[in-house]
Design an enzyme around this catalytic site. Sequence first.
Site, short mmCIF file in Angstrom:
data_model
loop_
_atom_site.label_atom_id
_atom_site.label_comp_id
_atom_site.label_asym_id
_atom_site.label_seq_id
_atom_site.Cartn_x
_atom_site.Cartn_y
_atom_site.Cartn_z
N ASN A 109 2.98 -9.09 -3.45
CA ASN A 109 2.39 -9.21 -4.78
C ASN A 109 2.82 -10.52 -5.42
O ASN A 109 3.83 -11.11 -5.05
CB ASN A 109 2.91 -8.07 -5.67
CG ASN A 109 2.24 -6.75 -5.36
OD1 ASN A 109 1.04 -6.70 -5.09
ND2 ASN A 109 3.00 -5.67 -5.42
N LYS A 198 -4.87 -8.80 -8.64
CA LYS A 198 -3.86 -7.77 -8.33
C LYS A 198 -2.82 -7.65 -9.45
O LYS A 198 -2.28 -6.56 -9.72
CB LYS A 198 -3.20 -8.10 -6.98
CG LYS A 198 -2.17 -7.07 -6.51
CD LYS A 198 -2.83 -5.87 -5.86
CE LYS A 198 -1.95 -4.64 -5.82
NZ LYS A 198 -0.72 -4.75 -5.07
N1 LIG Z 1 5.74 -0.73 -1.81
C1 LIG Z 1 4.48 -0.80 -2.20
O1 LIG Z 1 3.79 0.23 -2.37
C2 LIG Z 1 3.82 -2.12 -2.42
C3 LIG Z 1 4.53 -3.31 -2.27
N2 LIG Z 1 3.86 -4.50 -2.42
C4 LIG Z 1 4.57 -5.77 -2.25
O2 LIG Z 1 4.95 -5.88 -0.88
C5 LIG Z 1 6.13 -6.66 -0.74
C6 LIG Z 1 7.16 -5.88 0.07
O3 LIG Z 1 7.53 -4.73 -0.69
P1 LIG Z 1 8.20 -3.43 -0.07
O4 LIG Z 1 7.76 -3.20 1.31
O5 LIG Z 1 8.01 -2.34 -1.07
O6 LIG Z 1 9.74 -3.87 -0.05
P2 LIG Z 1 10.97 -3.18 0.72
O7 LIG Z 1 12.19 -3.49 -0.07
O8 LIG Z 1 10.68 -1.76 1.05
O9 LIG Z 1 11.03 -3.97 2.10
C7 LIG Z 1 11.47 -5.29 2.24
C8 LIG Z 1 12.05 -5.41 3.63
O10 LIG Z 1 12.31 -6.79 3.93
C9 LIG Z 1 13.56 -6.81 4.62
N3 LIG Z 1 14.16 -8.14 4.57
C10 LIG Z 1 14.44 -8.91 3.49
N4 LIG Z 1 15.02 -10.04 3.87
C11 LIG Z 1 15.13 -9.99 5.22
C12 LIG Z 1 15.69 -10.85 6.21
N5 LIG Z 1 16.25 -12.03 5.86
N6 LIG Z 1 15.63 -10.49 7.50
C13 LIG Z 1 15.08 -9.32 7.86
N7 LIG Z 1 14.54 -8.44 6.97
C14 LIG Z 1 14.58 -8.78 5.67
C15 LIG Z 1 14.40 -5.78 3.89
O11 LIG Z 1 15.53 -5.46 4.68
P3 LIG Z 1 16.86 -4.76 4.05
O12 LIG Z 1 16.70 -3.31 4.35
O13 LIG Z 1 18.01 -5.37 4.75
O14 LIG Z 1 16.87 -5.06 2.57
C16 LIG Z 1 13.39 -4.66 3.79
O15 LIG Z 1 13.35 -3.89 4.95
C17 LIG Z 1 6.57 -7.02 -2.17
O16 LIG Z 1 6.07 -8.28 -2.54
C18 LIG Z 1 5.87 -5.92 -3.02
O17 LIG Z 1 5.63 -6.34 -4.36
C19 LIG Z 1 2.52 -4.55 -2.66
C20 LIG Z 1 1.79 -3.40 -2.82
C21 LIG Z 1 2.39 -2.10 -2.75
C1 LIG Z 2 -1.36 -0.71 -7.63
C2 LIG Z 2 -0.85 -0.20 -6.35
C3 LIG Z 2 -0.10 1.06 -6.53
C4 LIG Z 2 -2.13 0.12 -5.66
O1 LIG Z 2 -3.06 -0.80 -6.04
C5 LIG Z 2 -0.07 -1.25 -5.64
O2 LIG Z 2 -0.61 -1.79 -4.73
C6 LIG Z 2 1.27 -1.74 -6.02
O3 LIG Z 2 2.22 -0.98 -6.28
O4 LIG Z 2 1.47 -2.98 -6.01
#
Ligand SMILES: NC(=O)C1=CN([C@@H]2O[C@H](COP(=O)(O)OP(=O)(O)OC[C@H]3O[C@@H](n4cnc5c(N)ncnc54)[C@H](OP(=O)(O)O)[C@@H]3O)[C@@H](O)[C@H]2O)C=CC1
Ligand SMILES: CC(C)(CO)C(=O)C(=O)O
Length: 317
Positions: A109, A198
């Site tokens: 995001n 978004k």
């Molecule tokens: N969750 C959601 O529903 C949504 C998320 N997003 C966006 O997606 C992106 C990711 O979010 P999300 O998946 O929730 O985040 P999480 O915190 O669940 O996952 C991030 C991952 O990246 C890993 N990581 C960070 N640095 C490193 C590194 N140097 N080497 C290896 N692994 C690393 C972390 O490991 P560690 O366990 O060690 O911290 C963790 O597993 C963000 O920008 C978020 O805004 C967008 C839409 C929806």
């Molecule tokens: C808005 C939502 C829940 C689904 O569009 C999402 O993608 C987010 O948490 O960034």
Amino acid sequence: MQAGVRARIGMIGTGAIGGFYGVMLARAGFDVHFLLRSEFAAVAEGGLRVDSAVHGTLALSPVQAYRSANEMPPCDWLLVGAKTTSNADLAPAIIQAAADGAKVLLLQNGLDVEDDVRPLLPDSLHLLGGLCLVCVHRVGPGTVAHQALGAVNVGYHSGPCRDQAERMAIVEEGAGLFRAAGIDSQPMPDLQQARWQKLVWNVPYNGLSVLLGASTTPLMANDDSRGLIQALMGEVVRGAQACGHQIAPGYADYLFTMTEKMPDYWPSMYHDYSHERPLELDAIYSRPLAAAKAAGCDLPKIEALYQALAFLDRRNR
Ligand SMILES: NC(=O)C1=CN([C@@H]2O[C@H](COP(=O)(O)OP(=O)(O)OC[C@H]3O[C@@H](n4cnc5c(N)ncnc54)[C@H](OP(=O)(O)O)[C@@H]3O)[C@@H](O)[C@H]2O)C=CC1
Ligand SMILES: CC(C)(CO)C(=O)C(=O)O
């Protein structure tokens, strides 16, 4: 790549987003390699699991899991699933795991999130952004809960393409990976516009979940928070317009109504706050505020929300 040969995909950061999309792609037959940090041992031993309200329980075991990108094979696509706060630190891992001419897709995001990474990557790598419309979060090492939605919209940022047709061919290839895994994916001709679009959701809900300690259901059940969400959405639309990006009339209303129908949801910023991790404030607040200001547009409610969040973020770490 030869017809019929499936791309090799490297997942750089395997949390909620990386785990969910990685498992979906691996189950569709892609050769997926996962870079992990804190959850490496758990995933190498027990695999990945997605508990999905949409697809049921999806298990992947064994997992091609790595603690270091040095051990990963050269990948055609690198999907970055880490938070935007670690983008610059991840550039060496991306370069290490990239095949010649690889495509790097930031599944994140926020606005301008590619700018921290682009100068650190070789010109030969394509850089793309992916906007994930999905509700996922980590519930334990190697386990992701998927509550709803799932689409990924893909746009091109920068790289060796000579013209828009070449750029769109790469974007189509990226969207095709997700579609092959049963995930809706639309090519976005203008990545900046898609990122602003978004933000219409993320600016109100991500920040208010932290500030008010409330998930979407209570936020949508209260007249004051509903009014604030609508005002914040309106400011994002104005900011986008000031920067030259049109958001379709009715889009904010559509997201507002969609959120009323969604299962109760804590945005990823709330999970970061509760685990004392850095918040994605640059990507979701300060960059859009700065871009709008440079275009002569003040966004006072977003600015106030950002200032309150910056205070909480600093005190939390
Ligand atoms: N969750 C959601 O529903 C949504 C998320 N997003 C966006 O997606 C992106 C990711 O979010 P999300 O998946 O929730 O985040 P999480 O915190 O669940 O996952 C991030 C991952 O990246 C890993 N990581 C960070 N640095 C490193 C590194 N140097 N080497 C290896 N692994 C690393 C972390 O490991 P560690 O366990 O060690 O911290 C963790 O597993 C963000 O920008 C978020 O805004 C967008 C839409 C929806
Ligand atoms: C808005 C939502 C829940 C689904 O569009 C999402 O993608 C987010 O948490 O960034």
